[in-house]
Design an enzyme around this catalytic site. Structure first.
Site, mmCIF file in Angstrom:
data_model
loop_
_atom_site.group_PDB
_atom_site.id
_atom_site.type_symbol
_atom_site.label_atom_id
_atom_site.label_comp_id
_atom_site.label_asym_id
_atom_site.label_seq_id
_atom_site.Cartn_x
_atom_site.Cartn_y
_atom_site.Cartn_z
ATOM 1 N N GLU A 148 0.857 -1.178 0.000
ATOM 2 C CA GLU A 148 0.000 0.000 0.000
ATOM 3 C C GLU A 148 0.897 1.233 0.000
ATOM 4 O O GLU A 148 1.717 1.425 0.892
ATOM 5 C CB GLU A 148 -0.906 -0.025 1.249
ATOM 6 C CG GLU A 148 -1.941 1.061 1.301
ATOM 7 C CD GLU A 148 -2.925 1.020 0.138
ATOM 8 O OE1 GLU A 148 -3.073 -0.026 -0.519
ATOM 9 O OE2 GLU A 148 -3.539 2.072 -0.123
ATOM 10 N N GLU A 197 -0.835 9.527 -6.079
ATOM 11 C CA GLU A 197 0.299 8.608 -5.974
ATOM 12 C C GLU A 197 0.618 7.941 -7.314
ATOM 13 O O GLU A 197 1.767 7.626 -7.592
ATOM 14 C CB GLU A 197 0.026 7.563 -4.882
ATOM 15 C CG GLU A 197 0.080 8.199 -3.503
ATOM 16 C CD GLU A 197 -0.892 7.596 -2.507
ATOM 17 O OE1 GLU A 197 -1.430 6.509 -2.772
ATOM 18 O OE2 GLU A 197 -1.139 8.233 -1.467
ATOM 19 N N ASP A 256 -6.753 3.126 2.908
ATOM 20 C CA ASP A 256 -6.254 1.845 3.446
ATOM 21 C C ASP A 256 -7.400 0.844 3.554
ATOM 22 O O ASP A 256 -7.221 -0.354 3.301
ATOM 23 C CB ASP A 256 -5.646 2.048 4.841
ATOM 24 C CG ASP A 256 -4.535 3.087 4.828
ATOM 25 O OD1 ASP A 256 -3.896 3.237 3.775
ATOM 26 O OD2 ASP A 256 -4.328 3.754 5.863
HETATM 27 P P1 8BR Z 1 -6.227 8.270 0.243
HETATM 28 O O1 8BR Z 1 -6.317 8.628 1.687
HETATM 29 O O2 8BR Z 1 -5.254 7.175 -0.037
HETATM 30 O O3 8BR Z 1 -6.083 9.438 -0.671
HETATM 31 O O4 8BR Z 1 -7.651 7.607 -0.105
HETATM 32 C C1 8BR Z 1 -8.799 8.270 0.120
HETATM 33 C C2 8BR Z 1 -9.918 7.594 -0.634
HETATM 34 O O5 8BR Z 1 -11.081 7.687 0.165
HETATM 35 C C3 8BR Z 1 -10.284 8.254 -1.950
HETATM 36 O O6 8BR Z 1 -9.576 7.695 -3.012
HETATM 37 C C4 8BR Z 1 -11.788 7.988 -2.087
HETATM 38 O O7 8BR Z 1 -11.979 6.831 -2.859
HETATM 39 C C5 8BR Z 1 -12.219 7.711 -0.653
HETATM 40 N N1 8BR Z 1 -13.163 8.714 -0.110
HETATM 41 C C6 8BR Z 1 -12.958 10.000 0.264
HETATM 42 BR BR1 8BR Z 1 -11.389 10.925 0.197
HETATM 43 N N2 8BR Z 1 -14.079 10.611 0.700
HETATM 44 C C7 8BR Z 1 -15.041 9.672 0.632
HETATM 45 C C8 8BR Z 1 -16.421 9.687 0.931
HETATM 46 N N3 8BR Z 1 -17.010 10.794 1.393
HETATM 47 N N4 8BR Z 1 -17.134 8.551 0.736
HETATM 48 C C9 8BR Z 1 -16.541 7.427 0.254
HETATM 49 N N5 8BR Z 1 -15.201 7.376 -0.061
HETATM 50 C C10 8BR Z 1 -14.466 8.469 0.119
#
Ligand code: 8BR
Length: 491
Positions: free
Chosen positions: A281, A312, A470
């Site tokens: 990851e 990323e 994650d």
């Molecule tokens: P990272 O922290 O690795 O960037 O991943 C965050 C992921 O959380 C995003 O890629 C998105 O798919 C998911 N996400 C986020 Br930000 N906000 C969200 C929400 N309100 N509902 C569902 N998934 C969410």
């Protein structure tokens, strides 16, 4: 793409994964965990903080723009900069001085498990996996308290030269200190007065002080390495935290030593169970040398699966020499999703992976090497399951058990995500990657790879977004392995 179909597919996939997960023997998870201490700042807090220092000196420090937090004044300067612009910031602290000062002078509202391996271990434990073997090289007594008490998380401990698996609360090293990251959140419109100046915070955001104690090493205890067979049976490994590797250490060791050890661990895991699948990851890594080394020396040719977000993907492409493509992913724009797709395919090829899972807000893309172990429908189910988990996590902040995960099903599929994918349809059908019908199912059949594209559930007003990435990667990877195991058992 039809919204109703995707809602239905999410529901079906969720219950399929629920049935498959008990077939897993276990998951190995390493290396990084920390404690996140969260403090929401009020106007009074900021006034109080400013009051501890000489205002002219604060001004000077703001102008210096400290890139690390060596003392409390550096913290205040970076906080004011972050608030003035409403821009998120993350600044490393290598000593404990500011940590102690903050505990005494400000305190935190609450603390929770942080770090990818810590978050993933707790999630898989709460989903009820039989066994999670977690390995945190710097497991302290305080850190151990942040693992959930579900009885299925075990940590290797050396006792009289022999490695045994124990609950984290019985496996910590009493000599270790804790790695505590401070997260300071602030709200839009907060008034700040300092050195005669006055400004209003333009938007909600946060400043993170990430603790990087000097003693932290991304490494495995020699005895644990030698007796690695003691963690089995496990079906998969989820590895993360390589961003902690530094170029040089005070004792003369360098990143090369830690990279070499990390690869040895991966090779040994695979030799002990040739069926084992390994996922890395990714997270953002500022240092380009470390980012590139992780990809070319640890990931490439050694692991099966990579999980990452769109930023990323761009950062990885950039250090691998695909600058144009990298910029095009970052710019998003009209070609954003095509570039993202091409970029993910490139990563699969260059890093010789079986699977690249990219998560974005509203859709996920998973590139699969030909010969991957499941049907596209089964791979799609694994991704859809993780979309439900992401929704549950955004909705509730934490998924305490399977019933709470199920609440994610109530969250609707993102209309914006569907629209983004719809815009990608012409590209795919034009290049004969799939027929319009196949696209409706989210299936792509490339010349040298397959892929899954799904729209995902997005919570309108999430409680928190920390750890969702994650959660997505762990949920999908575990569901995929579980289905493989289920098939092998003849179901
Ligand atoms: P990272 O922290 O690795 O960037 O991943 C965050 C992921 O959380 C995003 O890629 C998105 O798919 C998911 N996400 C986020 Br930000 N906000 C969200 C929400 N309100 N509902 C569902 N998934 C969410």
């Amino acid at each position: 793409m039809d919204m109703e179909d995707w809602e239905q597919r999410h529901t079906e996939a969720f219950y399929n994964a629920k049935e498959a997960l008990p077939y897993l023997d276990g998951m190995f998870v390493a290396y990084n965990s920390n404690i996140d201490a969260i403090r929401h700042l009020t106007e009074e807090d900021v006034t109080k903080l400013v009051g501890f220092f000489d205002e002219a000196e604060i001004q000077e420090r703001v102008a210096v723009y400290p890139r690390e937090i060596a003392e409390p004044m550096d913290f205040l300067a970076r906080l004011l900069i972050s608030m003035r612009e409403g821009k998120a910031g993350e600044v490393p602290a290598y000593t404990e001085e500011t940590h102690k000062w903050l505990k005494e002078h400000l305190g935190f509202d609450y603390a929770r498990m942080g770090g990818q391996a810590g978050i993933i271990s707790n999630l898989l434990a709460q989903l009820g996996l039989k066994k999670i073997v977690t390995y945190i090289p710097w497991l302290s007594e305080e850190q151990a308290e942040y693992f959930v008490n579900t009885g299925n998380i075990l940590h290797p401990k050396v006792e009289n030269g022999k490695v045994v698996l124990k609950a984290p609360a019985e496996a910590f090293n009493p000599g270790f200190g804790s790695k505590v990251n401070w997260i300071f959140e602030y709200s839009k419109d907060l008034n700040v007065t300092c050195a005669g100046g006055n400004f209003k915070v333009p938007r909600d955001n946060r400043l993170i002080i990430s603790s990087r104690p000097k003693w932290i090493r991304l490494d495995m205890d020699r005895l644990v390495y030698e007796q690695l067979d003691s963690i089995f049976p496990v079906d998969g490994a989820m590895l993360s935290g390589y961003q902690m590797i530094k170029e040089e250490y005070e004792d003369g060791s360098t990143y090369k030593d830690y990279v070499e050890h990390s690869v040895e661990v991966i090779k040994k895991l695979k030799s002990l169970n040739p069926e084992l699948r390994i996922h890395v990851e990714l997270t953002s890594i500022q240092n380009r040398l470390i980012r590139k080394t992780l990809l070319t020396d640890i990931v490439a040719g050694n692991v099966h699966s990579l999980g990452l977000d769109t930023v990323e993907v761009a950062n990885a492409l950039n250090v691998l020499g695909y600058e144009e493509l990298s910029y095009s992913v970052i710019r998003k724009g009209e070609n954003g999703i095509m570039s993202l797709y091409q970029g993910a395919v490139q990563l699969m090829k260059d890093l010789r992976l079986e699977r690249v899972h990219v998560h974005s807000l509203g859709f996920y893309i998973c590139i699969l090497a030909k010969g991957h172990p499941l049907t596209l429908k089964e791979q799609r189910d694994a991704l859809l399951f993780s979309s439900v988990l992401a929704a549950a996590k955004a909705l509730k902040g934490d998924i305490e058990n399977f019933a709470e995960a199920e609440e994610g099903l109530r969250v609707p599929v993102s209309a914006k995500g569907l629209e983004d994918l719809e815009n990608f349809k012409l590209y795919c059908t034009g290049r004969k990657l799939c027929s319009p019908d196949e696209f409706e199912y989210g299936y792509i059949y490339g010349p040298d790879h397959d892929a899954i594209l799904i729209p995902t559930k997005v919570v309108d007003k999430p409680i928190a977004t920390v750890g969702i990435g994650d959660t997505i990667s762990a949920g999908a990877f575990a569901a995929m392995l579980a289905r493989m195991k289920q098939i092998r058992s003849g179901k």
